[in-house]
Design a protein around this motif. Structure first.
Motif, PDB file in Angstrom:
ATOM      1  N   GLY A   8       0.347  -1.164   0.161  1.00  0.00           N
ATOM      2  CA  GLY A   8      -0.167   0.038   0.158  1.00  0.00           C
ATOM      3  C   GLY A   8       0.976   1.231  -0.206  1.00  0.00           C
ATOM      4  O   GLY A   8       0.499   2.212  -0.207  1.00  0.00           O
ATOM      5  N   GLY A   9       2.307   1.687   0.224  1.00  0.00           N
ATOM      6  CA  GLY A   9       3.108   2.935  -0.208  1.00  0.00           C
ATOM      7  C   GLY A   9       2.975   3.454  -0.727  1.00  0.00           C
ATOM      8  O   GLY A   9       2.439   2.802  -2.583  1.00  0.00           O
ATOM      9  N   GLY A  10       3.959   4.197  -1.323  1.00  0.00           N
ATOM     10  CA  GLY A  10       3.543   4.658  -2.677  1.00  0.00           C
ATOM     11  C   GLY A  10       3.964   6.899  -2.624  1.00  0.00           C
ATOM     12  O   GLY A  10       4.534   6.596  -1.849  1.00  0.00           O
ATOM     13  N   LEU A  11       3.892   7.271  -3.658  1.00  0.00           N
ATOM     14  CA  LEU A  11       4.302   8.450  -3.492  1.00  0.00           C
ATOM     15  C   LEU A  11       2.411   9.185  -3.884  1.00  0.00           C
ATOM     16  O   LEU A  11       1.920   9.610  -4.427  1.00  0.00           O
ATOM     17  CB  LEU A  11       4.630   9.186  -4.569  1.00  0.00           C
ATOM     18  N   VAL A  12       2.497  10.513  -3.095  1.00  0.00           N
ATOM     19  CA  VAL A  12       1.054  11.231  -2.991  1.00  0.00           C
ATOM     20  C   VAL A  12       1.286  12.358  -2.093  1.00  0.00           C
ATOM     21  O   VAL A  12       2.959  12.803  -1.138  1.00  0.00           O
ATOM     22  CB  VAL A  12       0.339  10.721  -1.254  1.00  0.00           C
ATOM     23  N   GLN A  13       0.767  13.389  -1.936  1.00  0.00           N
ATOM     24  CA  GLN A  13       0.816  14.850  -2.481  1.00  0.00           C
ATOM     25  C   GLN A  13       0.246  15.258  -0.442  1.00  0.00           C
ATOM     26  O   GLN A  13      -0.193  14.688  -0.222  1.00  0.00           O
ATOM     27  CB  GLN A  13       0.249  15.989  -3.298  1.00  0.00           C
ATOM     28  N   ALA A  14       1.261  15.763   0.089  1.00  0.00           N
ATOM     29  CA  ALA A  14       0.781  17.032   1.730  1.00  0.00           C
ATOM     30  C   ALA A  14      -0.607  16.768   1.171  1.00  0.00           C
ATOM     31  O   ALA A  14      -1.235  17.631   0.100  1.00  0.00           O
ATOM     32  CB  ALA A  14       1.184  18.061   1.559  1.00  0.00           C
ATOM     33  N   GLY A  15      -1.123  16.526   2.270  1.00  0.00           N
ATOM     34  CA  GLY A  15      -2.668  16.370   2.675  1.00  0.00           C
ATOM     35  C   GLY A  15      -3.033  15.334   2.114  1.00  0.00           C
ATOM     36  O   GLY A  15      -4.936  15.135   2.411  1.00  0.00           O
ATOM     37  N   GLY A  16      -2.914  14.398   1.114  1.00  0.00           N
ATOM     38  CA  GLY A  16      -3.555  13.326   0.480  1.00  0.00           C
ATOM     39  C   GLY A  16      -3.484  11.722   2.089  1.00  0.00           C
ATOM     40  O   GLY A  16      -3.121  12.390   2.923  1.00  0.00           O
ATOM     41  N   SER A  17      -3.984  11.312   1.096  1.00  0.00           N
ATOM     42  CA  SER A  17      -4.320   9.751   2.265  1.00  0.00           C
ATOM     43  C   SER A  17      -3.650   9.034   1.756  1.00  0.00           C
ATOM     44  O   SER A  17      -3.555   8.626   0.420  1.00  0.00           O
ATOM     45  CB  SER A  17      -5.660   9.998   2.694  1.00  0.00           C
ATOM     46  N   LEU A  18      -3.272   7.716   2.335  1.00  0.00           N
ATOM     47  CA  LEU A  18      -2.516   6.844   1.899  1.00  0.00           C
ATOM     48  C   LEU A  18      -3.484   5.177   2.846  1.00  0.00           C
ATOM     49  O   LEU A  18      -3.021   5.786   4.318  1.00  0.00           O
ATOM     50  CB  LEU A  18      -1.055   6.693   1.873  1.00  0.00           C
TER      51      LEU A  18
END
Length: 125
Positions: A8-18
């Protein structure tokens, strides 16, 4: 043979969710306190969340309180980490950890009996 596998890891922008998941096999899952540790580049591994084997008690590091949630489904041998309002400082390798104990104290103080291989979380600003 015990296996602990994160996903479930990955790259996300600040403010996002994982949402991270961790599935354990080869052990009696509900005998184990479970936790999430993370290690950022150049820093030591730190325990940020833990849940007791029953799921009743949890621990949250101050840095993630109010943003992250740990949960478990003992019927599915799976641990979850819901991460909301992500910040660049959350960027790290996240590891699932299992310790044969009722509570979190031993896991946080002495580490795990079993570790996953880690999943990378990168938060861009």
């Amino acid at each position: 043979q015990v296996q602990v596998v994160e996903s479930g890891g990955g790259l996300v922008q600040a403010g996002g969710s994982l949402r991270l998941s961790c599935t354990a096999s080869g052990l009696t899952f509900d005998d184990y306190a479970m936790g999430w540790f993370r290690q950022a580049p150049g820093k030591e591994r730190e325990g940020v969340l833990c849940i007791s084997r029953s799921g009743v008690s949890t621990y949250y590091a101050d840095s993630v309180k109010g943003r992250f949630t740990i949960s478990r489904d003992n019927a599915k041998n799976t641990l979850y980490l819901q991460m909301n309002s992500l910040k660049p400082e959350d960027t790290a390798m996240y590891y699932c950890a299992a310790r044969e104990a009722a509570s979190c104290s031993g896991l946080l103080a002495f580490g795990a009996d079993y570790w996953g291989q880690g999943t990378q979380v990168t938060v861009s600003s």
